[in-house]
Design an enzyme around this catalytic site. Structure first.
Site, short mmCIF file in Angstrom:
data_model
loop_
_atom_site.label_atom_id
_atom_site.label_comp_id
_atom_site.label_asym_id
_atom_site.label_seq_id
_atom_site.Cartn_x
_atom_site.Cartn_y
_atom_site.Cartn_z
N HIS A 90 0.82 -1.22 0.00
CA HIS A 90 0.00 0.00 0.00
C HIS A 90 0.86 1.27 0.00
CE1 HIS A 90 -3.84 -2.14 0.85
NE2 HIS A 90 -3.05 -2.99 1.47
N ASN A 163 -10.38 -2.82 2.47
CA ASN A 163 -10.04 -2.94 1.05
C ASN A 163 -11.31 -2.77 0.22
OD1 ASN A 163 -7.30 -3.41 1.32
ND2 ASN A 163 -7.43 -5.62 1.01
#
Ligand code: HDE
Length: 718
Positions: A90, A163
């Site tokens: 990420h 997510n």
């Protein structure tokens, strides 16, 4: 003075100031607010005014530099240390501020104030991200998107580190480093960047059958979203709500975008990454800056042990969903993301999420992935932010009182007064509070200490199949295309075959389509399944993007290609109609300055055509005069603009003169379909606008893509 259009691209500029945002959380803001102030004097970090910032101190103008130049040395020293370790996963992300408002109380299930005080607003920060690529990679990788949320509640910070896909690749956190290593560029060659289309990833995946459900999602259009604004978010794990008596209720968190879901095509994604690697961050910035902030509903799926016991799968298994048809998502509030950051590094880069950040009334379950995450995030922050005091950084600081005896350490920003720094003590508080303090759920546990995967985690194919059969034909085709593309990049044939062997346990037709696409000589035998796949799970419409299409172009972007002499009345009618949705528009012209329309109106261009390919727009209009069309019909870039829009199934509005450009771009008169809409004048705009509400003319893809034939012949997928 001629009239001018094209300056205002479809929404009123948003003048809101966010200067105070950081200040609310801490006392550290005075430095940043000075930048841009005309009267401010440049100083060193020590506050000493600087007289010369252009030349180092030297012995004579051509002489050696002097160590004495403290300003130079401090400036270079600081520059040398500007980077902090990027997130292992990420790394590429984009953060914005927002506010949550509770609409429906969950007082029956939890004591969390944020979830029980209807009408209360809670400030929040959200960071969207891709997973695999490094910080400088592009936005439209085929990848999962992070949707990490931090609520600054009155009872402390609560993070839902979510997510845009509701399941995960693995069931146990111990496999996370392997999974991430396999997905990232190979260690010897350091490529490919931000992609899963390579041997290492598919090698790991095909040796890890538990990933199959997630793979269906990542090969679907969910992994190439049109924008962060059109994505769902999922907490993935089963969490727990805990009431004042200590009773627990299982919960799964959902974020649902008001603008509906939308994705792009893979071929489009590849081109967007070249045309605008910052496509998603720019989209979010622009939407907020223009005063059209995105909104999500916050929903929960609530259930008890009785449901968990009779559900087909284990609710602790993060590779499974609970279909919304079985437990409906109950909408309890909404959040608006309307605040841009003042500084990317200070906020987006330094924000530190942690699954362990929960508030009284919210707790964990034994999901082995969640338990591992609870360790990982805190640990990661220590490395990235350099010490234990990262909660003092304004973006991480709670917006409620913080009192404890934790002290000192790197970069301590607090200056506690008084003598007491231990507890119990005879000097005074803070004291623990049994009434308001956090209480863990008192789960009854017993068992042997084992390293063992529960048998209830052993079904790896049934929900993968359910996901697949829940998609529309075009979405199923995209999954097939994506699998063929990704596996075609694997050099080892045995890896390709292994994946097809898994697909045979998911959907035989999909296996055939992929095997055909890869040119495998024969279908491999189905992979051995730990649990026989169920073929009885019904389709769930909630899993498809297209079955729940929003039916409106609102929030999308129209590209209007204009030439000199183009019909002004039509262009103006388009601008007015799309603005009122509201949607945004951009004028694209052969020249940067724009074009002079048939009544002398100047259409100011946002993009010269070479910098504004049609992949940047959701629909396009070719507003051309006969001369303009004749000129653009010779231009390769203009032809690409048109043929890409056509190939990507976009709605294309065109003046009769523009037919020439369409033909020269390879779209013969017999190829004209209902997605091509003739615009004779302003009277045709409402029809075009209504058609654009379908977002894409998907039927076209079945006639212009050769892979569609393989798909139709072998699958007859539905
Ligand atoms: Fe993460 N994950 N993760 N993850 N994750 C990180 O924390 C980890 C998982 C997610 O915008 C890291 O601060 C482990 C699932 C998001 O700053 C790290 C496991 C889900 C973000 C980490 C998982 C996520 C991260 C890296 C397996 C969806 C970005 C940098 C047990 C529910 C947060 C950091 C941001 C970031 C560990 C699996 C979501 C290394 C060990 C499942 C959105 O701590």
């Amino acid at each position: 003075m001629p009239k001018v259009i094209g300056k205002d691209t479809g929404a009123t500029s948003h003048a809101a100031e966010f200067e105070t945002r950081l200040g609310e959380a801490g006392e550290l803001h005075q430095v940043a607010s000075e930048n841009g102030d005309e009267d401010a004097v440049l100083t060193t970090q020590q506050g000493v005014p600087v007289a010369d910032d252009q030349n180092t101190l030297r012995v004579g103008a051509r002489g050696p530099a002097l160590l004495e130049d403290f300003h130079f040395r401090e400036k270079i020293f600081h520059f040398d240390h500007e980077r902090i370790p990027e997130r292992v996963v990420h790394a590429r992300g984009y953060g914005v501020h927002g506010t949550f408002t509770l609409k429906e109380s969950l007082a029956e299930f939890t004591r969390a104030k944020m979830l029980t005080e209807v009408g209360e607003t809670t400030p929040m920060f959200v960071r969207f991200s891709t997973v695999i690529g490094n910080k400088g990679s592009f936005d439209l990788a085929r990848d999962v998107r992070g949707f990490a949320v931090k609520f600054y509640t009155k009872e402390g910070n609560w993070d839902i580190v979510a997510n845009n896909i509701p399941v995960f690749f693995i069931q146990d956190a111990i496999k996370f480093p392997d999974m991430v290593h396999a997905a990232k560029p190979a260690p010897d060659r350091e490529f490919p960047q931000a992609q899963t289309a390579h041997d290492n990833f598919w090698d790991f995946i095909t040796l890890t059958p538990e990933s199959m459900h997630m793979i269906m999602w990542t090969m679907s259009d969910r992994a190439i979203p049109r924008s962060y604004r059109f994505m769902e978010g999922f907490g993935v794990h089963t969490f727990r709500l805990i009431d004042a008596e200590g009773k627990g209720t299982y919960v799964k968190f959902h974020f649902k975008p008001r603008l509906g879901l939308q994705s792009v095509l893979w071929n489009e994604a590849l081109k967007i990454n070249g045309a605008d690697p910052d496509f998603h961050r720019r989209d979010l910035w622009d939407a907020i800056d223009l005063g059209a902030p995105p909104i999500w509903d916050l929903g929960v799926q609530l259930f008890d042990d009785d449901f968990a016991d009779q559900f087909e799968f284990d609710v602790l298994d993060a590779t499974k969903i609970i279909p919304e048809e079985q437990i409906p998502v109950r909408i309890i509030g909404e959040f608006v993301l309307d605040g841009l950051v003042d500084n990317f590094f200070a906020e987006t880069e330094q924000v530190a999420f942690c699954t362990q950040n929960v508030v009284p009334g919210v707790g964990f379950t034994n999901d082995p992935l969640l338990q591992g995450r609870n360790f990982s995030y805190l640990d990661t922050q220590l490395k990235r932010l350099g010490g234990p005091n990262f909660t003092h950084i304004p973006i991480n600081a709670p917006r409620c009182p913080v009192h404890n005896f934790q002290q000192d350490g790197h970069m301590n920003m607090r200056n506690p007064k008084g003598r007491v720094n231990y507890e119990p003590n005879s000097w005074g508080g803070p004291r623990e509070s049994p009434a308001t303090g956090y209480r863990h759920f008192e789960a009854a546990e017993n068992g042997r200490k084992v390293q063992e995967r529960p048998g209830t985690f052993s079904d790896h194919y049934s929900q993968a199949r359910q996901f697949f059969i829940s998609q529309t034909a075009i979405e199923q085709k995209h999954i097939g295309d994506a699998l063929v593309f990704e596996l075609s990049k694997c050099e080892r044939i045995d890896i390709r075959e292994r994946m097809v062997a898994h697909l045979r346990n998911i959907d035989e037709r999909l296996a055939i389509v992929v095997a055909t696409g890869l040119g495998l000589p024969a279908l491999p035998a189905p992979a051995p399944a730990a649990s026989p796949p169920l073929t009885t799970l019904p389709p769930s419409d909630a899993l498809s993007i297209l079955k729940r299409a929003p039916g409106t172009f609102a929030g999308r972007k129209l590209g209007i290609l204009v030439s000199d002499g183009a019909p002004a009345a039509l262009v103006e009618a388009l601008v007015d109609a799309f603005k009122s949705l509201p949607a945004v528009y951009e004028i694209i012209a052969p020249k940067t300055a724009g074009a002079t329309l048939d009544d002398g109106t100047i259409a100011q261009a946002k993009q010269k055509i070479d910098g504004g390919p049609s992949v940047l727009y959701d629909a396009v209009v070719l507003a051309l005069s006969p001369e303009g069309a004749a000129m653009l019909a010779k231009d390769k870039t203009a032809k690409d603009f048109v043929s890409d829009a056509f190939a990507h199934c976009k709605f294309i509005g065109y003046t009769s003169a523009a037919e020439l450009l369409l033909n020269k771009a390879g779209i013969a008169p017999e190829d004209f379909d209902e997605g091509l809409i003739a615009l004779e004048g302003p009277q045709d705009v409402p029809v075009f606008l209504a058609q654009c509400g379908q977002l894409r003319f998907w039927t076209r893809e079945m006639t212009i893509d050769l892979d569609a034939a393989v798909f139709l012949e072998n699958a007859g997928l539905d």
